[in-house]
Design a protein around this motif. Structure first.
Motif, PDB file in Angstrom:
ATOM      1  N   ILE A 307     115.110  35.490  47.265  1.00  0.00           N
ATOM      2  CA  ILE A 307     114.648  34.286  47.962  1.00  0.00           C
ATOM      3  C   ILE A 307     115.243  34.232  49.366  1.00  0.00           C
ATOM      4  O   ILE A 307     114.537  33.955  50.352  1.00  0.00           O
ATOM      5  CB  ILE A 307     115.033  33.017  47.173  1.00  0.00           C
ATOM      6  CG1 ILE A 307     114.255  32.959  45.850  1.00  0.00           C
ATOM      7  CG2 ILE A 307     114.779  31.763  48.005  1.00  0.00           C
ATOM      8  CD1 ILE A 307     112.782  32.713  46.004  1.00  0.00           C
ATOM      9  N   TYR A 344     107.094  20.949  38.777  1.00  0.00           N
ATOM     10  CA  TYR A 344     107.083  22.104  39.691  1.00  0.00           C
ATOM     11  C   TYR A 344     106.575  23.360  38.987  1.00  0.00           C
ATOM     12  O   TYR A 344     105.942  24.219  39.600  1.00  0.00           O
ATOM     13  CB  TYR A 344     108.468  22.346  40.281  1.00  0.00           C
ATOM     14  CG  TYR A 344     108.421  22.586  41.785  1.00  0.00           C
ATOM     15  CD1 TYR A 344     107.275  23.066  42.408  1.00  0.00           C
ATOM     16  CD2 TYR A 344     109.523  22.320  42.584  1.00  0.00           C
ATOM     17  CE1 TYR A 344     107.222  23.261  43.778  1.00  0.00           C
ATOM     18  CE2 TYR A 344     109.493  22.501  43.954  1.00  0.00           C
ATOM     19  CZ  TYR A 344     108.332  22.978  44.545  1.00  0.00           C
ATOM     20  OH  TYR A 344     108.286  23.163  45.904  1.00  0.00           O
ATOM     21  N   VAL A 348     103.650  25.347  40.936  1.00  0.00           N
ATOM     22  CA  VAL A 348     103.755  26.746  41.343  1.00  0.00           C
ATOM     23  C   VAL A 348     102.729  27.599  40.598  1.00  0.00           C
ATOM     24  O   VAL A 348     102.152  28.531  41.167  1.00  0.00           O
ATOM     25  CB  VAL A 348     105.190  27.265  41.111  1.00  0.00           C
ATOM     26  CG1 VAL A 348     105.283  28.745  41.454  1.00  0.00           C
ATOM     27  CG2 VAL A 348     106.176  26.479  41.970  1.00  0.00           C
ATOM     28  N   TYR A 377     107.498  35.869  44.297  1.00  0.00           N
ATOM     29  CA  TYR A 377     108.097  34.556  44.569  1.00  0.00           C
ATOM     30  C   TYR A 377     107.522  33.482  43.656  1.00  0.00           C
ATOM     31  O   TYR A 377     108.264  32.699  43.028  1.00  0.00           O
ATOM     32  CB  TYR A 377     107.842  34.232  46.042  1.00  0.00           C
ATOM     33  CG  TYR A 377     108.074  32.812  46.485  1.00  0.00           C
ATOM     34  CD1 TYR A 377     109.204  32.096  46.121  1.00  0.00           C
ATOM     35  CD2 TYR A 377     107.142  32.187  47.321  1.00  0.00           C
ATOM     36  CE1 TYR A 377     109.409  30.799  46.564  1.00  0.00           C
ATOM     37  CE2 TYR A 377     107.343  30.896  47.777  1.00  0.00           C
ATOM     38  CZ  TYR A 377     108.464  30.199  47.389  1.00  0.00           C
ATOM     39  OH  TYR A 377     108.660  28.920  47.839  1.00  0.00           O
ATOM     40  N   GLY A 381     109.457  31.930  40.630  1.00  0.00           N
ATOM     41  CA  GLY A 381     109.779  30.526  40.839  1.00  0.00           C
ATOM     42  C   GLY A 381     109.333  29.656  39.680  1.00  0.00           C
ATOM     43  O   GLY A 381     110.078  28.789  39.201  1.00  0.00           O
TER      44      GLY A 381
END
Length: 418
Positions: A307, A344, A348, A377, A381
């Motif tokens: 990240i 989230y 995502v 990512y 994530g």
């Protein structure tokens, strides 16, 4: 190669492995990790661990056949349940590993890092370095983000209020923006300072639907241009001012409300008390501050090697309680903290579906390696939020008056109704 891999891993291989010559080893079921060239091994010799693996994936030297998320989940589960950890290698171990690498033709000069890797200079969290860090991620391309995000261009955790199949990301982002405005108590003519405004989703929502007067602040030039265009197109020039400015250079004060949505992660650990001081100084007594911010456990406060190298250089996340303490230390009174962690995961996942569905468009916009950066990512994530290795919270605070008055409603009923 298998004995070497398992020695470095500290246990049995949890995934099937296939080498460039077609040979394979490991479990017969689940995703397969494909090592496409000796160059991947050379990269891992020079850069062992998360960053070397990420570099090899980004360049295509390592790939995954099957579900990338399942592969990462299998690996994390093995690390957690089987306590996998690299052993302390003796001189003899290192010599044996070097001999194996030599026989495999993996020795050689260090492979260059992918072009997408951030290369920042200067003092940590100096204004110039922070500007470069923000530019690395957010100035990628407005067209890239427009293709990935919902029409509001909200690049933060959404708020999913229904399971209706007809209810999608755009609806959840709208509900998030409305929730923030209600928590802040915005009304016609209220002055809102939006620090780290992104592409203006909250700024524009507050101005259009709550008739607030908004000062929007960003360090990303591409974002500032986009928000200014939207302000002109929507006829909001009398309500919205857009500043391309560091938060440390914001003038004035006396705002009725201050918002900062997933910007505090970029501030830095040592700098956060001063950032909290800015939030306190900018809002009037009785005014409210909403901080939406990601968190990590005390044992892993940074963003991680991948990240920090490819997505958000110099970012710092801390446990929720530490952030609450820092806000209170600045003189704010924290009145509410709401976890959005599961929200989230869904957000995502929605971005990732869009990336895969429009893969050719994203590779044309940003290049194949950058598209692979984003795949890794987003998949990683979503898994981090799912497994509670990362969190995200909305923290609502108020600046009390000298007499202690907060002006807060007796209950939060009005935030969620309607």
């Amino acid at each position: 190669m298998l004995p070497l891999v398992e020695e470095v891993l500290g246990g049995a291989l949890p995934l099937r492995l296939r080498a460039w010559d077609g040979s394979s080893a490991g479990p017969d079921h689940g995703p397969v990790v494909v090592i496409r060239s000796r160059r991947a091994l050379r990269r891992l010799l020079w850069q062992p661990g998360e960053l070397g693996l990420a570099q090899a994936y980004i360049t295509g030297e390592i790939d995954v056949e099957g579900d990338l998320g399942e592969a990462l989940r299998t690996m994390w589960t093995a690390v957690r349940t089987r306590a996998l950890a690299p052993p302390r290698l003796t001189l003899a171990d290192r010599a044996r590993a070097a001999g194996t690498a030599l026989r495999l033709g993996a020795l050689g000069p260090r492979p260059p890092a992918p072009a997408a890797e951030a290369r920042l200079t200067g003092d940590l969290h100096s204004k110039a370095r922070d500007r470069a860090a923000i530019s690395h991620h957010y100035d990628l391309s407005n067209d890239f983000y427009a293709a990935l995000l919902d029409p509001s261009m909200a690049y933060s955790c959404a708020y999913w209020t229904r399971d209706d199949p007809e209810y999608g990301l755009a609806d959840a982002q709208r509900d998030k923006l409305e929730l923030i405005c209600r928590k802040l108590g915005l009304r016609e003519g209220a002055r809102l300072l939006d620090i780290g405004c992104g592409w203006g989703s909250l700024t524009l929502h507050a101005a259009e639907h709550h008739e607030a007067r908004v000062t929007a602040v960003t360090l990303a030039a591409a974002q500032a241009r986009y928000v200014r265009e939207q302000v002109r197109e929507r006829g909001l020039s009398d309500r919205v001012e857009v500043l391309l400015r560091d938060y440390r250079d914001i003038d004035g004060g006396g705002y009725d409300a201050v918002s900062t949505v997933e910007m505090g992660e970029h501030v830095g650990d040592a700098e956060y008390p001063a950032f909290a001081g800015v939030l306190h100084r900018m809002v009037r007594p009785g005014g409210r501050v909403l901080v939406q911010q990601m968190s990590r456990g005390a044992d892993a406060p940074g963003g991680g090697a991948f990240i920090e190298s490819y997505i958000a250089p110099d970012m710092h996340m801390r446990p929720l309680g530490d952030t609450v303490s820092l806000l209170e230390g600045a003189g704010l009174e924290v009145r509410s903290a709401e976890s959005l962690r599961e929200h989230y995961t869904r957000t995502v996942a929605a971005w990732h579906r869009t990336l895969e569905e429009r893969w050719d468009d994203f590779t044309a916009l940003a290049g194949h390696q950058t598209a692979r950066v984003w795949r890794l990512y987003l998949v990683g994530g979503a898994l981090a939020f799912e497994e509670r290795r990362m969190g995200v919270d909305q923290i609502l605070a108020v600046r009390p008056g000298d007499d202690g008055a907060s002006g807060m409603p007796a209950t939060p009923r009005g935030w969620y109704g309607g």
